[in-house]
Write an enzyme that holds these catalytic residues in place. Structure first.
Site, PDB file in Angstrom:
ATOM      1  N   LEU A  77       0.845  -1.269  -0.155  1.00 24.81           N
ATOM      2  CA  LEU A  77      -0.058   0.134   0.029  1.00 24.81           C
ATOM      3  C   LEU A  77       1.083   1.272   0.097  1.00 24.81           C
ATOM      4  O   LEU A  77       1.902   1.196   0.619  1.00 24.81           O
ATOM      5  CB  LEU A  77      -0.892   0.289   1.294  1.00 24.81           C
ATOM      6  CG  LEU A  77      -1.979  -0.997   1.637  1.00 24.81           C
ATOM      7  CD1 LEU A  77      -2.820  -0.794   2.699  1.00 24.81           C
ATOM      8  CD2 LEU A  77      -3.119  -1.074   0.204  1.00 24.81           C
ATOM      9  N   ASP A  78       0.494   2.144  -0.634  1.00 24.71           N
ATOM     10  CA  ASP A  78       1.071   3.344  -0.791  1.00 24.71           C
ATOM     11  C   ASP A  78       1.261   4.037   0.762  1.00 24.71           C
ATOM     12  O   ASP A  78       0.427   3.571   1.512  1.00 24.71           O
ATOM     13  CB  ASP A  78       0.550   4.648  -1.505  1.00 24.71           C
ATOM     14  CG  ASP A  78       0.361   4.227  -2.835  1.00 24.71           C
ATOM     15  OD1 ASP A  78       1.188   3.435  -3.314  1.00 24.71           O
ATOM     16  OD2 ASP A  78      -0.500   4.789  -3.755  1.00 24.71           O
ATOM     17  N   ARG A  79       2.253   4.909   1.167  1.00 27.99           N
ATOM     18  CA  ARG A  79       2.574   5.295   2.506  1.00 27.99           C
ATOM     19  C   ARG A  79       1.193   5.916   3.208  1.00 27.99           C
ATOM     20  O   ARG A  79       1.144   5.752   4.275  1.00 27.99           O
ATOM     21  CB  ARG A  79       3.828   6.338   2.358  1.00 27.99           C
ATOM     22  CG  ARG A  79       4.135   7.121   3.757  1.00 27.99           C
ATOM     23  CD  ARG A  79       5.216   7.880   3.434  1.00 27.99           C
ATOM     24  NE  ARG A  79       5.745   8.473   4.743  1.00 27.99           N
ATOM     25  CZ  ARG A  79       4.914   9.514   5.428  1.00 27.99           C
ATOM     26  NH1 ARG A  79       4.080  10.049   4.817  1.00 27.99           N
ATOM     27  NH2 ARG A  79       5.497  10.067   6.695  1.00 27.99           N
ATOM     28  N   THR A 134      -1.789   5.499   2.350  1.00 27.70           N
ATOM     29  CA  THR A 134      -3.099   4.889   2.113  1.00 27.70           C
ATOM     30  C   THR A 134      -2.940   3.883   3.549  1.00 27.70           C
ATOM     31  O   THR A 134      -2.163   3.039   3.625  1.00 27.70           O
ATOM     32  CB  THR A 134      -3.164   3.912   0.850  1.00 27.70           C
ATOM     33  OG1 THR A 134      -2.826   4.776  -0.154  1.00 27.70           O
ATOM     34  CG2 THR A 134      -4.364   3.074   0.971  1.00 27.70           C
ATOM     35  N   HIS A 159      -0.034   3.855  -7.285  1.00 25.26           N
ATOM     36  CA  HIS A 159      -0.909   5.032  -7.403  1.00 25.26           C
ATOM     37  C   HIS A 159      -2.185   5.033  -8.124  1.00 25.26           C
ATOM     38  O   HIS A 159      -2.584   5.826  -8.843  1.00 25.26           O
ATOM     39  CB  HIS A 159      -0.067   6.216  -7.897  1.00 25.26           C
ATOM     40  CG  HIS A 159       1.108   6.646  -6.894  1.00 25.26           C
ATOM     41  ND1 HIS A 159       1.969   7.669  -7.260  1.00 25.26           N
ATOM     42  CD2 HIS A 159       1.473   6.205  -5.751  1.00 25.26           C
ATOM     43  CE1 HIS A 159       2.733   7.859  -6.165  1.00 25.26           C
ATOM     44  NE2 HIS A 159       2.478   6.827  -5.399  1.00 25.26           N
TER      45      HIS A 159
END
Length: 325
Positions: free
Chosen positions: A136-138, A140, A235
């Protein structure tokens, strides 16, 4: 943990890779990596051929590489555990926590937390990994599954590839979507204008997302949307929304105007995660509760009673019950 070198006796004619799978109890992918690194000797001679035909009476020596390892940074946070057994760990990743270490990342990461928890998988080929199956993105938050052994890691990675593992996200989009059930199928690659961003690119990797309307905000300028990933590009949800001139509240990187809102985090959450358990073979599903900040925002800007009825996990998942293949 480093393994001691071993010598095995061949009792029947068999392919080298199959022989090692049987003797070591590891997956063929793991065995292939070991062979490719010239770690195998057959009667004293090195070989890099997985399909080499072994003969009765031959000796196979395995020279295990030294496992690579880096010390864990000190951590000052905890991570909510949704489920844990001998094979998997399912967590609710907090926003602002980076998953993997990188030269540009100075603070402790999820990998550091896993090291402190004792989850540190070293492959037969010596590569250090920590059971990370997907990321997961930072910014999120939400559900992630961690493999606690190499067999579970291989099984879950295969599900990620064949799409039998899936995730449903919720996000607060502004402005609202024009129509329900929108599917964006556009390739994504690194942005040529901003190397921190990804963008729609014909030379990028295929990416497909489905968006479902959930609920308009009280002032109708924002909308809670449900998102289904068919692929897992960096993303992806953010880029596909940007391609429709939408962005997620709190997303300053993909904002229509730089820092057009004052949010401290992006309002994007991996709400539901499902897959087949690598050992029991049962389909399992996990729901990641919202962080307090995101829940407070939703309760303030959306009709609270209607909101909580619509984000009931069973109802949320049914939004995609007629999703196209």
């Amino acid at each position: 943990m480093n393994r001691e070198n071993v010598t095995l006796y061949v009792e029947e004619a068999i392919r080298l890779d199959l022989f090692l799978v049987q003797k070591l109890g590891q997956t063929r992918n793991q065995i292939s990596q070991l062979i490719e690194q010239d770690c195998i000797r057959v009667d004293g001679k090195a070989t890099s051929k997985p399909g080499l035909k072994l003969k009765l009476g031959q000796n196979v020596e395995i020279i295990f590489p030294v496992a690579k390892s880096t010390p864990a940074l000190k951590i000052d946070f905890e991570v909510e555990i949704l489920f844990e057994d001998d094979d998997i760990l399912v967590i609710n990743k907090p926003s602002s926590l980076t998953v993997h270490p990188a030269p540009s990342v100075k603070e402790p990461t999820l990998v550091d937390w896993l090291k402190h928890k004792g989850i540190s998988l070293s492959t037969l080929s010596g590569e250090e990994r920590h059971g990370i199956v997907h990321r997961l993105d930072r910014g999120t938050s939400g559900a992630m599954v961690i493999a606690k052994n190499n067999v579970a890691h291989e099984a879950l990675s295969a599900q990620l590839q064949d799409k039998s593992m899936g995730r449903y996200y919720m996000a607060v989009s502004t402005p609202p979507l024009k129509e329900d059930g929108m599917i964006i199928d556009k390739p994504i690659g690194r942005s040529a204008q901003n190397r921190l961003k990804m963008a729609i690119s014909e030379s990028g990797k295929s990416a497909k997302t489905q968006f479902q309307k959930v609920l308009l905000s009280k002032d109708e300028t924002q909308e809670l949307v449900a998102c289904k990933l068919f692929t897992g590009r960096t993303h992806q949800i953010r880029v596909h929304l940007e391609s429709m001139s939408r962005h997620i509240m709190g997303d300053h990187l993909y904002a229509l105007q730089a820092k057009s809102d004052k949010m401290e985090r992006i309002l994007l959450h991996a709400y539901i995660l499902y897959f087949t358990h690598p050992t029991t073979r049962e389909r399992v599903q996990f729901v990641a509760p919202l962080e307090a900040m995101m829940e407070d925002y939703l309760n303030k800007h959306f009709d609270e009673k209607e909101l909580h009825a619509l984000i009931d996990p069973l109802r949320f998942e049914r939004l995609f019950s007629t999703e196209p293949l």
